[in-house]
Design a protein around this motif. Structure first.
Motif, PDB file in Angstrom:
ATOM      1  N   LYS A 101     -11.734  37.410  93.402  1.00  0.00           N
ATOM      2  CA  LYS A 101     -13.164  37.627  93.145  1.00  0.00           C
ATOM      3  C   LYS A 101     -13.483  39.048  93.576  1.00  0.00           C
ATOM      4  N   VAL A 102     -13.956  39.855  92.649  1.00  0.00           N
ATOM      5  CA  VAL A 102     -14.326  41.239  92.977  1.00  0.00           C
ATOM      6  C   VAL A 102     -15.836  41.291  93.159  1.00  0.00           C
TER       7      VAL A 102
ATOM      8  N   CYS B  19     -17.636  46.748  93.958  1.00  0.00           N
ATOM      9  CA  CYS B  19     -16.321  46.958  94.578  1.00  0.00           C
ATOM     10  C   CYS B  19     -15.262  47.195  93.510  1.00  0.00           C
ATOM     11  N   LEU B  20     -14.119  47.679  93.951  1.00  0.00           N
ATOM     12  CA  LEU B  20     -12.972  47.949  93.079  1.00  0.00           C
ATOM     13  C   LEU B  20     -11.764  47.217  93.649  1.00  0.00           C
TER      14      LEU B  20
ATOM     15  N   HIS C 104      -9.097  48.445  89.342  1.00  0.00           N
ATOM     16  CA  HIS C 104      -9.967  47.782  88.375  1.00  0.00           C
ATOM     17  C   HIS C 104     -11.402  47.779  88.893  1.00  0.00           C
ATOM     18  N   GLY C 105     -12.357  47.951  87.977  1.00  0.00           N
ATOM     19  CA  GLY C 105     -13.742  47.597  88.278  1.00  0.00           C
ATOM     20  C   GLY C 105     -13.906  46.107  88.042  1.00  0.00           C
ATOM     21  N   LYS C 106     -15.090  45.593  88.309  1.00  0.00           N
ATOM     22  CA  LYS C 106     -15.353  44.156  88.145  1.00  0.00           C
ATOM     23  C   LYS C 106     -15.441  43.790  86.664  1.00  0.00           C
ATOM     24  N   SER C 107     -14.726  42.727  86.268  1.00  0.00           N
ATOM     25  CA  SER C 107     -14.819  42.205  84.901  1.00  0.00           C
ATOM     26  C   SER C 107     -16.000  41.229  84.817  1.00  0.00           C
ATOM     27  N   ARG C 108     -16.503  41.015  83.603  1.00  0.00           N
ATOM     28  CA  ARG C 108     -17.619  40.077  83.421  1.00  0.00           C
ATOM     29  C   ARG C 108     -17.150  38.635  83.262  1.00  0.00           C
TER      30      ARG C 108
END
Length: 359
Positions: free
Chosen positions: A253-254, A258-259, A232-236
């Motif tokens: 917490k991303v 980071c992935l 996953h990429g970072k969600s908002r």
């Protein structure tokens, strides 16, 4: 607890032709760290210089625009006859594993109160878009798992953005897969050779926070992923919880840039349970509520988009414990099965292959 971040840059500088014996002590230690973290936590944060925060933002911007479209428009991309493995899955279709798995429900009862997941009452409140990434086999027993992609009208950049972000995330997964294989004492390509022409899916979810914004609302009920590794990429918007191998529940917490990598059921199979598929859920938390308030103030989209890719073992490849894992006392729990057959069994359980009558 915060998950450690592994920077992939140094491994990327290691020559493709280099044998494991040429890896320096530092890189070998990094590989062992990757396998150790996956084993103990089922999840790993990585930094890959090829996957930028800007790439993730461009992808999420487009998916926010898509998910904001009217439901009637989105349903034009629905393909239930292909088990929803391409195109859109509307909300209210996918059933969380924990709703139908009696063994999981029994496990809930024994968990300490502070580590218990939210209990699903029905299907997930999330839309999902499935986009196949990478080459597919010309000859396969599993046609439904390797179908042509669906492109919505009015999104001229769709294919370019989906493919670009999808390929970058698969590249990151392949590096982690190599490092994990080395860390587990397997050949460098033990996992990546089985991933070739796999039915990899870029599978962003969209959850409407203007509609579902009460604390405790479940977007993805407690479950594991059926694939090899999820990235996953970072969600908002926050809201993802994972469970460590020791049963502890952790809010993820991303960091920016980071992935997040999560272990799926296929890596559990290949390692005879040395690495267990990580359990997780996505719910509306107090921090989600704070992020909704800020998004409203800034006039931003209230769709929570997950930048998710499911990396798979090739459908026609055999899932079975690899190398020394075949000698494990637990190996008999993981009998040989074609990966595609295993995936179809799992899809059936979570209501993506045939209806189960949930409302």
């Amino acid at each position: 607890m915060e998950l450690p971040v592994v920077d992939l840059s140094r491994y990327l500088q290691f020559s493709d032709d280099g044998s494991v014996s040429q890896l320096g002590t530092d890189l070998l230690d990094s590989c062992r760290e990757v396998s150790r973290i996956l084993k103990e936590t089922g999840a790993l944060l990585v930094k890959d210089p090829r996957c930028s925060a800007q790439d993730n933002d461009r992808f999420i911007d487009m998916m926010e625009t898509y998910f904001q479209m009217p439901d009637d428009f989105k349903r034009l991309q629905e393909r239930p006859n292909l088990h929803y493995q391409v195109g859109v899955t509307p909300e209210g279709v996918e059933v969380p594993r924990s709703l139908v798995d009696e063994e999981m429900q029994e496990k809930f009862k024994t968990m300490p109160e502070e580590y218990k997941p939210h209990t699903p009452k029905g299907p997930d409140h999330k839309w999902r878009y499935m986009w196949r990434v990478g080459p597919r086999p010309s000859d396969t027993r599993f046609k439904e798992l390797n179908s042509e992609p669906v492109i919505p009208e009015g999104f001229p950049e769709w294919k370019e953005i989906m493919d670009s972000w999808g390929y970058k995330m698969i590249s990151a997964v392949e590096v982690v897969a190599e490092m994990a294989a080395i860390g587990f004492g397997l050949p460098k390509d033990a996992f990546t050779s089985l991933m070739k022409q796999g039915p990899h899916l870029l599978a962003p979810t969209g959850s409407d926070l203007s509609c579902y914004n009460e604390e405790g609302t479940i977007f993805a009920g407690y479950h594991y992923d059926l694939n090899f590794l999820t990235i996953h990429g970072k969600s908002r918007f926050p809201g993802l919880y994972i469970w460590l191998r020791n049963g502890e529940k952790v809010a993820v917490k991303v960091p920016v840039g980071c992935l997040l990598i999560q272990a799926g059921k296929q890596i559990e199979w290949l390692t005879a349970g040395e690495c267990i598929a990580g359990m997780h859920e996505v719910v509306v938390t107090s921090k989600t509520m704070d992020a909704i308030k800020l998004a409203k103030e800034q006039n931003r989209s209230l769709w929570r988009v997950s930048s998710t890719l499911f990396a798979h073992i090739a459908s026609d490849a055999e899932l079975k414990p690899l190398g020394h894992f075949a000698e494990s006392s637990l190996a008999s729990n993981y009998p040989a099965i074609p990966a595609g057959e295993y995936v179809e069994q799992e899809l059936s359980v979570i209501n993506l292959k045939g209806k189960k009558g949930f409302s």
